[in-house]
Design a protein around this motif. Sequence first.
Motif, PDB file in Angstrom:
ATOM      1  N   GLU A  32      -0.970  15.432  10.629  1.00 42.48           N
ATOM      2  CA  GLU A  32      -2.316  14.852  10.654  1.00 42.48           C
ATOM      3  C   GLU A  32      -2.664  14.387   9.250  1.00 42.48           C
ATOM      4  N   LEU A  33      -2.864  13.102   9.114  1.00 34.86           N
ATOM      5  CA  LEU A  33      -3.160  12.504   7.811  1.00 34.86           C
ATOM      6  C   LEU A  33      -4.647  12.197   7.691  1.00 34.86           C
ATOM      7  N   PRO A  34      -5.144  12.075   6.487  1.00 35.26           N
ATOM      8  CA  PRO A  34      -6.557  11.726   6.313  1.00 35.26           C
ATOM      9  C   PRO A  34      -6.819  10.284   6.763  1.00 35.26           C
ATOM     10  N   VAL A  35      -8.072   9.989   6.987  1.00 33.99           N
ATOM     11  CA  VAL A  35      -8.488   8.631   7.344  1.00 33.99           C
ATOM     12  C   VAL A  35      -8.281   7.713   6.147  1.00 33.99           C
ATOM     13  N   ALA A  36      -8.649   8.207   4.960  1.00 38.20           N
ATOM     14  CA  ALA A  36      -8.586   7.389   3.756  1.00 38.20           C
ATOM     15  C   ALA A  36      -8.451   8.270   2.521  1.00 38.20           C
ATOM     16  N   VAL A  37      -7.976   7.638   1.454  1.00 42.74           N
ATOM     17  CA  VAL A  37      -7.974   8.262   0.135  1.00 42.74           C
ATOM     18  C   VAL A  37      -8.667   7.256  -0.783  1.00 42.74           C
ATOM     19  N   PHE A  38      -9.693   7.717  -1.484  1.00 43.61           N
ATOM     20  CA  PHE A  38     -10.492   6.855  -2.355  1.00 43.61           C
ATOM     21  C   PHE A  38     -10.333   7.358  -3.781  1.00 43.61           C
ATOM     22  N   PHE A  39      -9.838   6.495  -4.666  1.00 41.75           N
ATOM     23  CA  PHE A  39      -9.606   6.851  -6.071  1.00 41.75           C
ATOM     24  C   PHE A  39     -10.718   6.258  -6.920  1.00 41.75           C
ATOM     25  N   MET A  40     -11.342   7.110  -7.746  1.00 39.54           N
ATOM     26  CA  MET A  40     -12.373   6.616  -8.655  1.00 39.54           C
ATOM     27  C   MET A  40     -12.222   7.280 -10.016  1.00 39.54           C
ATOM     28  N   ASN A  41     -12.997   6.803 -10.960  1.00 37.09           N
ATOM     29  CA  ASN A  41     -12.915   7.236 -12.345  1.00 37.09           C
ATOM     30  C   ASN A  41     -11.452   7.153 -12.787  1.00 37.09           C
ATOM     31  N   ARG A  42     -10.931   8.133 -13.529  1.00 38.09           N
ATOM     32  CA  ARG A  42      -9.543   8.062 -13.993  1.00 38.09           C
ATOM     33  C   ARG A  42      -8.544   8.179 -12.857  1.00 38.09           C
ATOM     34  N   GLY A  43      -9.016   8.522 -11.673  1.00 36.62           N
ATOM     35  CA  GLY A  43      -8.136   8.577 -10.509  1.00 36.62           C
ATOM     36  C   GLY A  43      -7.455   7.256 -10.209  1.00 36.62           C
ATOM     37  N   VAL A  44      -8.073   6.137 -10.613  1.00 36.55           N
ATOM     38  CA  VAL A  44      -7.455   4.828 -10.341  1.00 36.55           C
ATOM     39  C   VAL A  44      -6.093   4.694 -11.036  1.00 36.55           C
ATOM     40  N   PHE A  45      -5.862   5.450 -12.103  1.00 36.61           N
ATOM     41  CA  PHE A  45      -4.554   5.413 -12.760  1.00 36.61           C
ATOM     42  C   PHE A  45      -3.448   5.946 -11.857  1.00 36.61           C
ATOM     43  N   CYS A  46      -3.807   6.747 -10.854  1.00 33.62           N
ATOM     44  CA  CYS A  46      -2.824   7.248  -9.888  1.00 33.62           C
ATOM     45  C   CYS A  46      -2.255   6.124  -9.033  1.00 33.62           C
ATOM     46  N   LEU A  47      -2.897   4.978  -9.031  1.00 32.83           N
ATOM     47  CA  LEU A  47      -2.441   3.845  -8.221  1.00 32.83           C
ATOM     48  C   LEU A  47      -1.681   2.811  -9.046  1.00 32.83           C
ATOM     49  N   THR A  48      -1.347   3.162 -10.271  1.00 31.57           N
ATOM     50  CA  THR A  48      -0.590   2.259 -11.143  1.00 31.57           C
ATOM     51  C   THR A  48       0.821   2.796 -11.339  1.00 31.57           C
ATOM     52  N   ASN A  49       1.670   1.962 -11.931  1.00 30.27           N
ATOM     53  CA  ASN A  49       3.038   2.417 -12.176  1.00 30.27           C
ATOM     54  C   ASN A  49       3.115   3.477 -13.268  1.00 30.27           C
ATOM     55  N   GLN A  50       1.984   3.817 -13.878  1.00 33.73           N
ATOM     56  CA  GLN A  50       1.939   4.916 -14.850  1.00 33.73           C
ATOM     57  C   GLN A  50       2.059   6.278 -14.163  1.00 33.73           C
ATOM     58  N   SER A  51       1.904   6.300 -12.833  1.00 35.04           N
ATOM     59  CA  SER A  51       1.861   7.561 -12.098  1.00 35.04           C
ATOM     60  C   SER A  51       2.807   7.529 -10.901  1.00 35.04           C
ATOM     61  N   MET A  52       3.590   8.586 -10.750  1.00 34.45           N
ATOM     62  CA  MET A  52       4.454   8.712  -9.570  1.00 34.45           C
ATOM     63  C   MET A  52       3.620   8.835  -8.296  1.00 34.45           C
ATOM     64  N   THR A  53       2.383   9.241  -8.433  1.00 35.65           N
ATOM     65  CA  THR A  53       1.496   9.362  -7.269  1.00 35.65           C
ATOM     66  C   THR A  53       1.344   8.030  -6.554  1.00 35.65           C
ATOM     67  N   SER A  54       1.461   6.925  -7.286  1.00 36.95           N
ATOM     68  CA  SER A  54       1.313   5.610  -6.658  1.00 36.95           C
ATOM     69  C   SER A  54       2.349   5.386  -5.557  1.00 36.95           C
ATOM     70  N   LEU A  55       3.551   5.910  -5.736  1.00 37.77           N
ATOM     71  CA  LEU A  55       4.588   5.780  -4.707  1.00 37.77           C
ATOM     72  C   LEU A  55       4.179   6.497  -3.425  1.00 37.77           C
ATOM     73  N   HIS A  56       3.587   7.676  -3.573  1.00 37.10           N
ATOM     74  CA  HIS A  56       3.152   8.448  -2.409  1.00 37.10           C
ATOM     75  C   HIS A  56       1.946   7.793  -1.745  1.00 37.10           C
ATOM     76  N   ALA A  57       1.053   7.220  -2.557  1.00 31.85           N
ATOM     77  CA  ALA A  57      -0.105   6.508  -2.011  1.00 31.85           C
ATOM     78  C   ALA A  57       0.354   5.309  -1.198  1.00 31.85           C
ATOM     79  N   LYS A  58       1.362   4.630  -1.684  1.00 33.55           N
ATOM     80  CA  LYS A  58       1.907   3.478  -0.959  1.00 33.55           C
ATOM     81  C   LYS A  58       2.512   3.923   0.374  1.00 33.55           C
ATOM     82  N   GLU A  59       3.218   5.032   0.371  1.00 31.92           N
ATOM     83  CA  GLU A  59       3.790   5.563   1.609  1.00 31.92           C
ATOM     84  C   GLU A  59       2.690   5.974   2.588  1.00 31.92           C
ATOM     85  N   LEU A  60       1.603   6.556   2.081  1.00 29.90           N
ATOM     86  CA  LEU A  60       0.479   6.894   2.953  1.00 29.90           C
ATOM     87  C   LEU A  60      -0.091   5.629   3.591  1.00 29.90           C
ATOM     88  N   GLN A  61      -0.216   4.565   2.807  1.00 27.09           N
ATOM     89  CA  GLN A  61      -0.690   3.290   3.343  1.00 27.09           C
ATOM     90  C   GLN A  61       0.220   2.820   4.473  1.00 27.09           C
TER      91      GLN A  61
END
Length: 112
Positions: free
Chosen positions: A37-66
């Motif tokens: 069971e996955l969440p409906v959405a993930v919303f990144f704000m403040n410094r969290g937006v860096f998690c969606l850049t290539n500076q963070s491995m988290t971006s790969l997981h966010a892409k897979e969630l998408q």
Amino acid sequence: MKNKVILVTSDVFGKGETELGETVMETFFTVLKQQLELPVAVFFMNRGVFCLTNQSMTSLHAKELQEKGVSVYACKTCVDYYGVENELTAGEISSMGHFVELAAKHEVITIS
């Protein structure tokens, strides 16, 4: 996680050493994307937006969630503030108004 929105307000998970916080954030998203069971959405704000850049491995997981149907958003105000629009590798830019709409319909879990 069903019917939940995850709000990510930092590029690290928890207080303490930055490197550890980055690792814990990546681990959280690694485990999250493996759930039935996955969440409906993930919303990144403040410094969290860096998690969606290539500076963070988290971006790969966010892409897979998408790819699994989870909506992934980056706060426009935050993206503009940090000047990372051209660095986003996952998610789409959205507004605070959209987050408020999501929060009105779903339970919010905050990661900071």
